[in-house]
Design an enzyme around this catalytic site. Structure first.
Site, mmCIF file in Angstrom:
data_model
loop_
_atom_site.group_PDB
_atom_site.id
_atom_site.type_symbol
_atom_site.label_atom_id
_atom_site.label_comp_id
_atom_site.label_asym_id
_atom_site.label_seq_id
_atom_site.Cartn_x
_atom_site.Cartn_y
_atom_site.Cartn_z
ATOM 1 N N ASP A 185 0.805 -0.930 0.272
ATOM 2 C CA ASP A 185 -0.063 0.065 -0.030
ATOM 3 C C ASP A 185 0.595 1.340 0.130
ATOM 4 O OD1 ASP A 185 -2.186 1.028 0.020
ATOM 5 O OD2 ASP A 185 -2.722 1.690 2.227
ATOM 6 N N TYR A 203 0.991 5.833 -0.617
ATOM 7 C CA TYR A 203 0.796 7.220 0.309
ATOM 8 C C TYR A 203 1.097 8.034 -0.492
ATOM 9 C CZ TYR A 203 1.068 10.023 4.303
ATOM 10 O OH TYR A 203 0.533 11.008 5.637
ATOM 11 N N HIS A 256 -3.984 14.519 0.587
ATOM 12 C CA HIS A 256 -4.149 13.526 1.682
ATOM 13 C C HIS A 256 -2.607 13.525 3.051
ATOM 14 C CE1 HIS A 256 -5.405 10.157 4.311
ATOM 15 N NE2 HIS A 256 -4.249 9.931 4.165
ATOM 16 N N GLU A 281 -9.716 4.492 4.206
ATOM 17 C CA GLU A 281 -9.008 4.994 3.315
ATOM 18 C C GLU A 281 -9.915 4.531 1.771
ATOM 19 O OE1 GLU A 281 -5.478 3.924 3.868
ATOM 20 O OE2 GLU A 281 -5.452 5.358 5.315
ATOM 21 N N GLU A 328 -9.393 3.918 -2.151
ATOM 22 C CA GLU A 328 -8.360 3.660 -2.978
ATOM 23 C C GLU A 328 -8.529 2.884 -4.121
ATOM 24 O OE1 GLU A 328 -4.707 1.882 -0.828
ATOM 25 O OE2 GLU A 328 -5.048 3.305 0.815
ATOM 26 N N ASP A 347 -8.858 0.668 2.548
ATOM 27 C CA ASP A 347 -8.123 0.403 2.963
ATOM 28 C C ASP A 347 -8.521 0.560 4.600
ATOM 29 O OD1 ASP A 347 -5.879 -1.354 3.725
ATOM 30 O OD2 ASP A 347 -4.438 0.833 4.006
ATOM 31 N N ARG A 397 -7.522 4.132 13.483
ATOM 32 C CA ARG A 397 -6.163 4.980 14.105
ATOM 33 C C ARG A 397 -5.452 5.106 15.268
ATOM 34 N NH1 ARG A 397 -5.194 6.342 8.494
ATOM 35 N NH2 ARG A 397 -6.697 7.310 7.581
ATOM 36 N N GLN A 441 -2.863 2.525 15.100
ATOM 37 C CA GLN A 441 -1.720 3.284 14.106
ATOM 38 C C GLN A 441 -1.356 4.410 14.542
ATOM 39 O OE1 GLN A 441 -3.126 4.992 10.710
ATOM 40 N NE2 GLN A 441 -0.704 5.267 9.972
ATOM 41 N N TYR A 468 3.285 3.513 15.118
ATOM 42 C CA TYR A 468 3.516 3.616 13.457
ATOM 43 C C TYR A 468 5.169 4.104 14.101
ATOM 44 C CZ TYR A 468 4.186 8.546 13.575
ATOM 45 O OH TYR A 468 4.006 9.930 13.964
ATOM 46 N N LYS A 484 -3.464 -1.538 10.313
ATOM 47 C CA LYS A 484 -3.868 -1.862 8.461
ATOM 48 C C LYS A 484 -4.114 -3.630 8.600
ATOM 49 C CE LYS A 484 -2.935 2.192 7.198
ATOM 50 N NZ LYS A 484 -3.927 3.140 6.586
ATOM 51 N N THR A 502 -8.421 -5.864 4.533
ATOM 52 C CA THR A 502 -8.238 -4.733 3.612
ATOM 53 C C THR A 502 -9.287 -4.951 2.239
ATOM 54 O OG1 THR A 502 -6.100 -3.890 3.619
ATOM 55 C CG2 THR A 502 -7.308 -3.704 1.734
ATOM 56 N N GLU A 542 -9.252 12.824 7.639
ATOM 57 C CA GLU A 542 -9.831 14.230 6.744
ATOM 58 C C GLU A 542 -10.601 14.882 7.283
ATOM 59 O OE1 GLU A 542 -7.165 13.643 3.724
ATOM 60 O OE2 GLU A 542 -8.242 12.037 3.753
#
Length: 416
Positions: A125, A127, A132, A198, A200, A233, A237, A240, A244, A253, A257, A362
């Protein structure tokens, strides 16, 4: 541009699944006990049993390739075979001489159940949306530059978990893990309270694959990619944010998916090709994607995200800073192998305007500004029972619009 051709199946004029699309999926017939999954192609509001059509047309070897439970045998055949089959499909659906044998193999979409269309061996995946990445930078690091220094020099990505790539419609069980509550000095364990989406696009690898140490140049993108598919995906949060540093996403994650029901062939996206946004950093040679490299490989795909039936975002894929061809080139530049069935995804698609942002992180400014829904409810992140549906269309040949179907998932409570 191909000549206009008429399908004897009398397709609706505005169908997103006309002759200029012909996307591939895997289906079984509802109500048929122990029916085996096999390859189908969307034709209007019906699904063509492609293996049986190939057998009826006198192609037994091709029929065996298409009779299996996923697209992987077809993916391994490579570009020339994909193009040849696409030509056959158009011939079968437009030549009256084939109608008698092919028409009975067109099944009503309502009568079939769709499955995971391909078996992913690896999943990466990226970014790749500047909007974003900058939005998240402003939310998470308000006193720093939104983008990290490397972001415009390479497509940032991470290796995901192929074993939890699931079919559209699969329930998404709320993940559990460690998270650090605001103001706490130690982590706690429990269900994610900040479960996100997400929106995508994903790209499905095909062909014979590569050997260890053999990169895929930008100009060979077409030979190594079969088509595109919708991706959600899902992201936890709060998990994460705690995990991370320093190696990036992991449990936040890897729980699920979702991929769409239809893989749109790369050949169907020729009219959707577009240049990516203008770049203000000079790229290294292996990432250059000008005309001499067969570029550009941006795509004008209009996406739509619905939460419990209400449209909450319209992310524009044409705004992606890094293209799929650059992603594949970067993925393999160190010599990493790709094989038929591998999936790599774009990362969250977001545009410059708030209604174009492809994640709740967002849309709610990190949970500080809840979304107000038409039924009076509010959301910062996903609640149990919420259903998210992502759809997309793109320009097709002869002025048509082609569709990707949908990728859907409903949130189920965490398990103990």
């Amino acid at each position: 541009m191909p000549e206009t051709t008429t399908c004897w199946a009398d397709l609706p004029a505005d169908t997103p699944f006309g002759l200029d699309n012909l996307p591939y999926g895997v289906f079984t017939v509802r109500g048929v006990e122990r029916d085996r999954p096999r390859v189908g192609v969307a034709v209007g509001d019906r699904v063509l049993d492609v293996g049986r059509a190939a057998r009826a047309a006198g192609h037994p070897a091709l029929a065996r390739t298409l009779d299996g439970p996923d697209l992987n045998p077809l993916l391994r055949l490579g570009r020339s075979a994909w193009t040849e089959l696409r030509g056959m499909l158009r011939d079968w659906l437009t030549d009256e001489d084939h109608r008698e044998t092919v028409e009975p193999l067109l099944l009503a979409r309502a009568d079939v159940e769709m499955h995971l269309p391909f078996h992913p061996g690896d999943y990466v995946d990226f970014y790749s949306s500047e909007h974003h990445a900058a939005n998240l930078g402003r939310i998470l690091r308000p006193n720093d530059e939104p983008l990290k220094p490397n972001w415009k020099h390479l497509p940032v990505g991470y290796h995901g978990r192929a074993g939890t790539v699931v079919a559209s419609g699969t329930p998404i069980v709320r993940p559990r893990g460690q998270r650090l509550p605001a103001g706490a000095g130690a982590p706690e364990f429990g269900p994610s309270a900040r479960l996100d989406i997400e929106a995508e696009m994903g790209f499905v690898v095909g062909g014979a694959g590569t050997r260890l140490g053999e990169p895929v140049p930008v100009e060979e993108f077409r030979d190594h990619v079969f088509g595109a598919v919708l991706v959600n995906d899902w992201s936890a949060r709060d998990i994460q944010a705690w995990e991370y540093v320093p190696l990036g996403p992991f449990l936040a994650k890897s729980f699920a998916t979702s991929v769409g029901e239809w893989v749109v062939p790369l050949d169907a996206l020729e009219e959707a090709r577009t240049a990516p946004p203008e770049r203000d950093v000079e790229l290294l040679d292996y990432l250059r994607d000008g005309a001499e490299q067969g570029g550009p490989w941006g795509f004008d795909v209009a996406m739509e995200v619905r939460l419990n039936g209400e449209r909450i975002a319209e992310p524009p894929f044409a705004s992606m800073y890094w293209t799929a061809a650059q992603q594949l080139a970067h993925l393999t530049v160190n010599g990493a192998v790709v094989r038929a069935g591998d999936l790599f995804a774009s990362g969250t698609v977001s545009g410059p305007e708030p209604h174009q942002w492809g994640s709740l992180m967002e849309l709610t400014r990190g949970g500080r500004e809840p979304l107000k829904l038409a039924d009076g409810e509010e959301r910062t992140f996903l609640a149990d029972g919420d259903e998210v549906v992502i759809t997309a269309t793109a320009p097709g040949a002869n002025g048509s619009r082609i569709g990707f179907g949908e990728v859907a998932g409903r949130i189920a409570p965490a398990r103990r």
